[in-house]
Design an enzyme around this catalytic site. Structure first.
Site, PDB file in Angstrom:
ATOM      1  N   HIS A 109       0.450  -1.149  -0.228  1.00  0.00           N
ATOM      2  CA  HIS A 109       0.031   0.149   0.337  1.00  0.00           C
ATOM      3  C   HIS A 109       0.907   1.609   0.214  1.00  0.00           C
ATOM      4  O   HIS A 109       0.410   2.427   0.939  1.00  0.00           O
ATOM      5  CB  HIS A 109      -1.147  -0.223   1.033  1.00  0.00           C
ATOM      6  N   THR A 145      -2.896   2.646  -5.202  1.00  0.00           N
ATOM      7  CA  THR A 145      -2.429   3.565  -3.699  1.00  0.00           C
ATOM      8  C   THR A 145      -3.066   4.129  -3.721  1.00  0.00           C
ATOM      9  O   THR A 145      -3.254   5.306  -4.189  1.00  0.00           O
ATOM     10  CB  THR A 145      -1.123   3.557  -2.810  1.00  0.00           C
ATOM     11  N   GLU A 146      -4.425   4.297  -2.967  1.00  0.00           N
ATOM     12  CA  GLU A 146      -5.287   5.567  -2.511  1.00  0.00           C
ATOM     13  C   GLU A 146      -6.162   5.877  -4.040  1.00  0.00           C
ATOM     14  O   GLU A 146      -6.134   7.282  -4.540  1.00  0.00           O
ATOM     15  CB  GLU A 146      -4.550   6.943  -2.069  1.00  0.00           C
ATOM     16  N   LEU A 147      -5.830   5.505  -5.041  1.00  0.00           N
ATOM     17  CA  LEU A 147      -6.627   5.479  -6.376  1.00  0.00           C
ATOM     18  C   LEU A 147      -5.802   6.471  -6.913  1.00  0.00           C
ATOM     19  O   LEU A 147      -6.199   7.411  -8.212  1.00  0.00           O
ATOM     20  CB  LEU A 147      -8.283   6.217  -5.903  1.00  0.00           C
TER      21      LEU A 147
END
Length: 449
Positions: A109, A145-147
């Protein structure tokens, strides 16, 4: 009528101990295993078990017409295997239905796509191997990660031949265009699947807000909003954290009951169906290209990187972490490598965020510390200790004359018994040093026809 695509992200970070200045050189471990296990088990009871049971119930009730997609971080899966392995079993039951798809992402992530192509590539490979081993699927859609998405990301992921990548359907990028269509990246063609953030956030953030004009949100009301898009879109992408169910929106808000009735309400229209992300990419042709020269995320009102890189504390610590890459990999030590990668997890930098205006409540809710400066202090102390460990290890190698050529061992997974092909991955990959152990593993998987 458009198709509906539910995508859920599943992640729990490994949280640091309150690592003081006096612990440097004395404390052997950096991570609060007791706290991490406690939180994982708590969220499992509130969210993962009941939500997985509900999704399985819906798939069986609608005989496969209801479908969902998941992106599950390697950090989460590692903790689940250590602390609560029945969570893995519950996801495996979902995988076995044929109505659930698992996506690819960075194992830890991390924000490696912004700092290191080699590290990004290795983490994605590791994550693909883990998903294949646990769930019997080889991911062919990517979620960063986190779009986080930006144009160069399409260049990075083309090496894996993913058919699509997820991103935020942000107004500042779309302009007059709608997020309810499939688009294509600029340069190397990969389909872009855009989050409908308004409808997604109605569930994820506004569901229990009694001051919201849409409250109370019922399944029929939401289904009518979906049906109103008839003729003006191909898809409605409902992307959200899985912890929406039971953790961010508690059970007593009625969120599980809402979800239990939503598929029936949506499927009342005969032209509507549910699709996974791959089915969406296969079914719909892109209506145009989109360019995002700068990173766009799904976080906060700005939809940028400021949640993780918005102040000097965040910028200094993340640069210091990635500056260690060459030295850490030169040690060829699996424990140091894993620790370094755990320090890359974006949550560590999120906890240092000092934005306290429109987004303040969100940052407070997700923060493991009372103050962002505490997160910075503890992380910095850990980093100082870790740098000393790496330097001592390299010095010991030099003294022992162990600096001979050796392959980097990045990931050792028991994949020899897999019977799953990995199509379309280029071996070797130009411009990236592919670790020998990973290359052998992918070769084994690819030959197991």
């Amino acid at each position: 009528m458009p198709s509906v695509c539910f995508y859920f992200h599943v992640h729990q970070p490994v949280r640091l101990k309150r690592f003081s200045l006096f612990d440097i050189g004395r404390e052997p471990g950096y991570f609060d295993e007791k706290k991490n296990a406690e939180i994982l088990r708590k969220v499992a009871q509130k969210c993962y078990y009941p939500a997985n049971n509900l999704i399985l119930e819906l798939i069986e009730r609608f005989e496969g017409r209801f479908k969902v997609s998941y992106s599950v971080s390697g950090v989460f899966l590692d903790q689940a295997m250590d602390y609560e392995p029945k969570i893995i079993e519950s996801f495996q039951r979902l995988a076995n239905t044929g109505c659930v798809e698992f996506l690819s992402e960075t194992y830890y992530h991390s924000l490696a796509s912004l700092y290191s192509e080699e590290e990004f590539f290795e983490q994605v490979l590791d994550h693909m191997l883990l998903i294949a081993r646990l769930f019997g699927q080889v991911p062919n859609v990517f979620r960063n990660t986190e779009l986080v998405y930006f144009d160069y990301l399409a260049h990075l992921i083309k090496r894996f031949h993913f058919k699509a990548v997820l991103c935020e359907g942000w107004d500042a990028i779309l302009g007059w265009r709608s997020p309810n269509f499939v688009y294509e990246t600029q340069g190397f063609p990969v389909k872009l699947l855009l989050k409908n953030y308004r409808l997604s956030d109605d569930i994820a953030f506004r569901f229990s807000n009694k001051d919201w004009k849409g409250w109370p949100l019922t399944a029929d009301k939401f289904a009518n909003w979906v049906h109103s898009i008839n003729g003006s879109g191909q898809v409605i992408n409902l992307f959200m954290d899985y912890e929406t169910f039971g953790e961010h929106q508690w059970e007593n808000t009625g969120v599980f009951n809402f979800m239990r009735h939503l598929p029936a309400a949506i499927l009342r229209h005969p032209d509507v169906d549910f699709v996974t992300v791959s089915e969406e990419a296969d079914r719909y042709h892109p209506v145009g290209t989109l360019s995002m020269p700068y990173p766009v995320s799904w976080a906060d009102t700005e939809r940028d990187l400021s949640a993780w890189l918005g102040n000097e504390m965040q910028q200094a610590t993340i640069k210091a972490v990635y500056a260690l890459e060459e030295k850490v990999k030169d040690t060829r030590d699996l424990e140091l490598l894993k620790t370094w990668r755990q320090l890359q997890t974006s949550d560590h930098f999120y906890y240092m965020c000092t934005k306290w205006f429109n987004d303040g409540d969100v940052h407070k809710y997700f923060n493991a510390y009372e103050r962002p400066h505490d997160a910075y202090i503890y992380f910095t102390n850990v980093l100082v200790d870790f740098i000393d460990r790496v330097e001592d290890f390299l010095a010991g190698m030099k003294v022992a004359n162990k600096q001979q050529e050796a392959p980097r061992i990045v990931f050792e997974a028991p994949v020899a018994d897999l019977n799953i092909p990995v199509p379309g991955i280029d071996l070797p990959v130009p411009g990236v040093e592919l670790p020998n152990a990973v290359a052998r593993q992918l070769g084994q998987v690819g030959r197991a026809q």
